[in-house]
Structures are given as C-alpha cells and as structure tokens.
Design an enzyme around this catalytic site. Sequence first.
Site, PDB file in Angstrom:
ATOM      1  N   CYS A 222      56.269  43.382 -28.208  1.00  0.00           N
ATOM      2  CA  CYS A 222      57.705  43.286 -27.927  1.00  0.00           C
ATOM      3  C   CYS A 222      58.569  43.979 -28.982  1.00  0.00           C
ATOM      4  O   CYS A 222      59.752  44.233 -28.735  1.00  0.00           O
ATOM      5  CB  CYS A 222      58.107  41.818 -27.806  1.00  0.00           C
ATOM      6  SG  CYS A 222      57.072  40.896 -26.643  1.00  0.00           S
TER       7      CYS A 222
ATOM      8  N   HIS B 282      65.361  41.570 -27.878  1.00  0.00           N
ATOM      9  CA  HIS B 282      64.216  41.487 -26.973  1.00  0.00           C
ATOM     10  C   HIS B 282      64.441  40.342 -25.995  1.00  0.00           C
ATOM     11  O   HIS B 282      64.891  39.258 -26.375  1.00  0.00           O
ATOM     12  CB  HIS B 282      62.937  41.245 -27.773  1.00  0.00           C
ATOM     13  CG  HIS B 282      61.780  40.794 -26.955  1.00  0.00           C
ATOM     14  ND1 HIS B 282      61.385  41.444 -25.815  1.00  0.00           N
ATOM     15  CD2 HIS B 282      60.938  39.741 -27.104  1.00  0.00           C
ATOM     16  CE1 HIS B 282      60.341  40.813 -25.295  1.00  0.00           C
ATOM     17  NE2 HIS B 282      60.061  39.783 -26.046  1.00  0.00           N
TER      18      HIS B 282
ATOM     19  N   ASN C  31      60.525  38.897 -18.960  1.00  0.00           N
ATOM     20  CA  ASN C  31      60.161  39.479 -20.251  1.00  0.00           C
ATOM     21  C   ASN C  31      59.264  40.682 -19.995  1.00  0.00           C
ATOM     22  O   ASN C  31      58.157  40.541 -19.477  1.00  0.00           O
ATOM     23  CB  ASN C  31      59.436  38.410 -21.081  1.00  0.00           C
ATOM     24  CG  ASN C  31      58.966  38.911 -22.434  1.00  0.00           C
ATOM     25  OD1 ASN C  31      58.894  40.102 -22.681  1.00  0.00           O
ATOM     26  ND2 ASN C  31      58.619  37.986 -23.313  1.00  0.00           N
TER      27      ASN C  31
END
Length: 351
Positions: free
Chosen positions: A123, A276, A307
């Site tokens: 990420c 993020h 995500n």
Amino acid sequence: MPTELKLAPTNAGSRFLGLGAYRGDVVVTNDDVCQWIDSSDEWIRQRTGIVTRRRASADVSLLDMAETAGREALEAAGIEGAQLGAVIVSTVTFPYATPSAAAALADRLGATPAPAFDISAACAGYCYGVAQADALVRSGAADYVLVVGAEKLSDVIDNHERTISFLLGDGAGAVVIGPSETAGIAPSIWGSDGSKWSTIGMTHSMLDLREIALAAEADPEGSALVAETEAKLWPTLRQDGQTVFRWAVWEMAKVAQQAMDAAGVGPEDLAAFIPHQANMRIIDEMVKQLKLPESVAVGRDIADMGNTSAASIPLAMHRLLQENPGLSGGLALEIGFGAGLVFGAQVVVLP
C-alpha cells in the site's frame, strides 16, 4: 586522463504532469460479500466505510489495467511512451516473479528501451514510486517517468475469510512525472518496520505448494486429499486488523506531519489530503490528528472502490480532481502505509 567524470544535467525540481486511472469493471456490493462471510452491509459500512468495491473481470489482467491508466496519464501529460525515461510499477499482485510487470508495460506503451522495474511495497508502493521518480528526474537520469500503482487483489483473496478479503478491490492509477523549474514534489518521508512483517501478508509461500505437488507425484493414490489440501494452501492475504489499525492511526499521522515539515507547509496550506484508502475510520482519525481545516478536500475513494493497495492513492487523486478541478495546482499531502510494515509520504503539487 580525466580527473572528473561527466555528470548528467540536473533539474531544479520535478512535478506531476498527467494522471490516469482504471477502475475494476465489476461492482461488488456488501450484500455480495456477505454471501461468503458472516457479516452485514451495516457492519461493513460502520467498521470500514465501504459501500462497494470494484473488481476486475477474469479476462482483465493487471497489465491491462496498468496500460489503461498509463495511457491516460501519458495523454494528459502530452507526451508519447517513447519519451519516457523510466517506467515504475508498484504492485504485489503481478502473477510472475519475473520478468517484471514494468518491462511488459513499457513494451505495450512503446517506451522500450526505457529502464523498467517493479516495486513491492504494497500500500506504500505508489509513494515509493513517486520518491524514485522524483529522484530520477531531478538527477537528470530521466526526463519523464511513469509511475503506476496496479493491483488485482481479487486474485489473492479467500472470499470466505474476514480479516481482509471483504476490504479489497482491483484497479490501477498512474502519474507522469517530469522536470520543473520549481519543486512540485517535496522530500519524501519513507521507511519500514520489519518487526511487524507478519502483520499483513500471505498465508503461505509458493514453496508450500511445491511440496504438495511433489507429495502428489510420490503418492498418486492420495491425490484427491492432496488436491483438497492444495486448495487450502493456495497463498491468500490475511491481516491482524487490530494491530494494523492501531499502527496506522497512531504512527502514520506522525509520518504525515513529518512530510509537511519537510515541505515547509502546514495544514492550512493544503488543498487536499490523499491517504491510502485502507479504512474510512483511519482516514477520519488522521484528519483529526493532523488538525486539517474543513477547506482541505479529503480523498475518500474507499467508499466505492474498496482498498486497492498500491493503486489507492492515485485513484483517489484522480477522483478528487474529476470532482473538484479547481484543486489543480494546489498542494496535496499523500501518504501510503501497509504490509511490511512500510510507509511513504510526500507533499505534491496536483496536476
């Protein structure tokens, strides 16, 4: 004999020139997810802020997504693939250990023989890529660099587990970074905490599968049992959610502050905050800890996308600028954090 080696001409700074995106073509609702796990639409919304997540069809590859995002970024920047001095792909889901996704992408975009390499920082991978591209451009090693965050996380999840699978989506986001007379990308703050290496990661290694395959060859009569075991051992993602949540909430706000300090700016100078897209509660808590004024637009792409790991920041930036084109030219604080545990942050001028 020369006493000094010749150096490439350097640039005063670098900046974003173009932005591109690809969002998975399949919309997966919370009700869809609840077919596989014991949960509810209400619980998922309250705990994560996710309403839907986007996933790619089986016939859409990670490279397909990366190419679409990359082409849009090139067009927005007004350059051709042949002008790229480097191609960087941040991903943890390209299904080949080698060759790299970046090399294949460079070929698709007509960037050969530009150097191309992948970054495995989950990420935080996009922010790592931005840091690398900024250094390449400022040093004169490349005039233009394409940075792509691309993930097909649906390939590495077990839909029946509930620590992480229901969070994840597929997509790609890309930026073209080029030279600037002034700094358009501030110093990056990046790092890792390997002591928490196992907090987010795969259930097993590929070596486990190899052992099973060898066992099947040695014992053909037990092949059915071996096949069942192999299915259970296929490497998929898991996380220690509470540990990750606490780490993100309490430690990443400090990193974000360090990035602002390195840029010489404060919360009141920002036009946007693009973290993020891990969890809406994490995003909201970081906004509070950083004391961001209401004038700062906050990326909350997770509500519709889920995500998407390395793709999440450029995808959130892409949406923010589509919905608020007046943000262009303003300052944005971006921060990525995740498996490793790794993190990266920088303040940038929005394209």
